[in-house]
Design a protein around this motif. Structure first.
Motif, short mmCIF file in Angstrom:
data_model
loop_
_atom_site.label_atom_id
_atom_site.label_comp_id
_atom_site.label_asym_id
_atom_site.label_seq_id
_atom_site.Cartn_x
_atom_site.Cartn_y
_atom_site.Cartn_z
N ILE A 113 0.89 -1.14 0.24
CA ILE A 113 0.10 -0.02 -0.04
C ILE A 113 0.90 1.33 0.00
O ILE A 113 0.38 2.32 -0.67
CB ILE A 113 -1.08 0.15 1.23
CG1 ILE A 113 -1.90 -1.31 1.19
CG2 ILE A 113 -1.80 1.30 1.32
CD1 ILE A 113 -2.76 -1.29 2.20
N SER A 114 2.18 1.14 0.68
CA SER A 114 2.78 2.42 0.89
C SER A 114 3.48 2.57 -0.52
O SER A 114 3.59 4.00 -0.89
CB SER A 114 4.10 2.18 1.76
OG SER A 114 3.51 1.88 3.18
N SER A 117 1.25 5.10 -2.30
CA SER A 117 0.95 6.19 -1.59
C SER A 117 1.13 7.55 -2.40
O SER A 117 2.04 7.53 -3.21
CB SER A 117 1.73 6.17 -0.30
OG SER A 117 1.27 7.50 0.49
N SER A 118 0.26 8.39 -2.16
CA SER A 118 0.60 9.94 -2.79
C SER A 118 1.64 10.62 -2.04
O SER A 118 2.17 11.64 -2.62
CB SER A 118 -0.69 10.56 -2.86
OG SER A 118 -1.30 10.69 -1.69
N ASN A 119 1.79 10.09 -0.78
CA ASN A 119 3.07 10.71 -0.25
C ASN A 119 4.30 10.50 -0.40
O ASN A 119 4.71 9.06 -0.79
CB ASN A 119 3.06 10.22 1.46
CG ASN A 119 4.09 11.16 2.29
OD1 ASN A 119 5.18 11.32 2.18
ND2 ASN A 119 3.38 11.79 3.25
N LEU A 122 6.75 8.51 1.86
CA LEU A 122 6.34 7.02 2.23
C LEU A 122 6.80 6.24 0.85
O LEU A 122 7.48 5.14 1.21
CB LEU A 122 4.93 7.21 2.66
CG LEU A 122 4.55 5.88 3.28
CD1 LEU A 122 5.13 5.20 4.17
CD2 LEU A 122 2.97 6.01 3.41
N ARG A 123 6.24 6.60 -0.23
CA ARG A 123 6.43 5.83 -1.23
C ARG A 123 8.02 5.79 -1.55
O ARG A 123 8.27 4.36 -2.04
CB ARG A 123 5.72 6.54 -2.47
CG ARG A 123 5.90 5.66 -3.88
CD ARG A 123 5.04 6.39 -5.02
NE ARG A 123 5.62 7.75 -5.45
CZ ARG A 123 5.28 8.92 -4.93
NH1 ARG A 123 4.20 9.22 -4.28
NH2 ARG A 123 5.80 10.03 -5.55
N ARG A 287 0.67 -4.74 -4.09
CA ARG A 287 0.84 -3.38 -5.25
C ARG A 287 0.13 -3.80 -6.67
O ARG A 287 -0.69 -3.06 -7.08
CB ARG A 287 2.22 -2.88 -5.54
CG ARG A 287 2.40 -1.89 -6.35
CD ARG A 287 3.72 -1.57 -6.34
NE ARG A 287 4.45 -2.54 -7.30
CZ ARG A 287 4.53 -2.97 -8.62
NH1 ARG A 287 3.60 -2.01 -9.41
NH2 ARG A 287 5.27 -3.83 -9.00
N GLY A 309 -9.39 6.04 2.28
CA GLY A 309 -9.06 4.99 3.12
C GLY A 309 -10.42 3.93 2.87
O GLY A 309 -10.24 2.68 2.96
#
Length: 398
Positions: A113-114, A117-119, A122-123, A287, A309
């Protein structure tokens, strides 16, 4: 005017030109070649073992093993038989496999999931983790974690984390649960709660079928079972004056800890290596499974006002799960088989116990057959359970 039928001489095909007969003959010839080759290998093996006076037999399984096993989930001493030692090895392998599968799945889902991520931070961290770990051999990672575990201080100078957990060069000592005097009575309450949960689950499923409506029954059944067990836990505390379960807090004595439970460095290093390595591949499966879900599903969820979420939890992930289960089964099997690398860091799994038995008895063929059948049985049971779950979550067309 009638047409004369062709003569039998023209209609009949010679057997050596009939493709059906040729195909059958080729299969029979191939079968004879394979059986003959296997028999040749078996005859040579038996002749060599006969010359060495090492003919296969399983009588050694009832003889005393005579060697210690450092970790055992059930009582063991060197006076036990080789067969009992094999059971210890199988149990240790199962313990590593079950714990490793659970932890690797949790970490793998987080990594997968990371990666989406849009972050950016984190990605990037998740991508770096994947690229780093999957390009380092697993055996080298096990050695690394074993060396790191030895870097902790000696047991007298353990790192104290709140008095509930201690880190030292022998492993990790942590607070554990111990049985109280009323534990047996509490098991009855647990059984009653489980029975009540099963009854509620069946009743709700029947109700959904009659109404021809979807519904969720399992969470309510588990909640009822847990509630009955909790009520029994409190009643037994009030009636007997003791808790059915109590915390066993470790206390440092002169040379070791008294109480709690100690996880050895060998076991901890093995779990760390297997989980961190396998989680990479599970994360990639997660993923790719999420990305395989149609983009229109996300747009429909957004149109309904669901948060990102909620979209992932209620719409995307359940559909991706149908794609992820088959390849995740392969990773679970790989983790179980990779646990045989425990022999390199001194953890007494099935392969380690088999190696010691082989060296002492010289019964190479029987020992290897036992090891292969053990791994095969575990793999088949795992595949059976995962295939059953995969079938349960598949879409059923009406």
């Amino acid at each position: 005017m009638s047409v004369a039928p062709p003569s039998q001489q023209q209609a009949r095909i010679p057997f050596y030109r009939d493709t059906r007969i040729i195909a059958v003959l080729l299969q029979i010839i191939f079968l004879f070649v394979v059986v003959g080759f296997i028999w040749f290998l078996y005859s040579n093996m038996m002749a060599g073992l006969r010359r060495s006076n090492l003919l296969p037999n399983y009588s050694f399984l009832s003889q005393p093993a005579g060697f210690p096993i450092s970790e055992s989930p059930i009582p063991y001493d060197p006076g036990r038989t080789y067969g009992y030692a094999f059971i210890i090895g199988v149990l240790n392998t199962l313990r590593v496999s079950v714990i490793g599968v659970v932890l690797a799945t949790i970490l793998g889902v987080i990594i997968g999931i990371s990666r989406l991520s849009s972050n950016w931070l984190l990605r990037s961290v998740a991508t770096g983790y994947v690229e780093l770990v999957r390009n380092i051999p697993l055996l080298l990672q096990l050695f690394f974690w074993m060396i790191m575990s030895q870097a902790f201080p000696r047991i007298q100078d353990s790192i104290n984390l709140g008095g509930l957990l201690y880190l030292h060069n022998r492993g990790v000592t942590l607070t554990w649960m111990r049985e109280g005097s009323s534990f047996g009575a509490w098991l009855i309450w647990i059984g009653i709660g489980g029975l009540a949960g099963v009854i509620l689950y069946i009743a709700r499923r029947i109700q959904f079928v009659r109404r021809d409506r979807p519904g969720v029954a399992l969470p309510w059944a588990l909640l009822l079972a847990a509630g009955v067990a909790l009520v029994g836990f409190i009643i037994l505390r009030i009636s007997s004056g003791t808790w059915p379960l109590a915390l066993d807090i470790p206390e440092l004595q002169r040379f070791s800890f008294q109480g709690g439970i100690t996880i050895t460095t060998n076991f901890a290093a093995l779990i760390m290596g297997l989980v961190i390595y396998t989680a990479v591949y599970i994360g990639e499966i997660v993923r790719s499974g999420i990305q395989a879900v149609n983009k229109g599903q996300r747009e429909a969820a957004r149109a309904l006002g669901l948060t990102p979420g909620q979209t992932l939890r209620l719409v995307i992930f359940p559909q991706a799960l149908r794609i992820m289960i088959p390849p995740m089964t392969s990773q679970y099997l790989n983790l179980t088989k990779n646990s045989s690398l425990a022999v390199a860091i001194g953890f007494p799994d099935l392969f380690s116990v088999a190696g010691t038995t082989l060296n002492q008895t010289g019964q190479t063929v029987p020992v290897m057959l036992i090891v292969m059948l053990s791994y095969l049985s575990v793999s088949l049971v795992t595949s059976l359970l995962m295939n059953w779950y995969n079938k349960r979550i598949q879409l059923v067309e009406r």
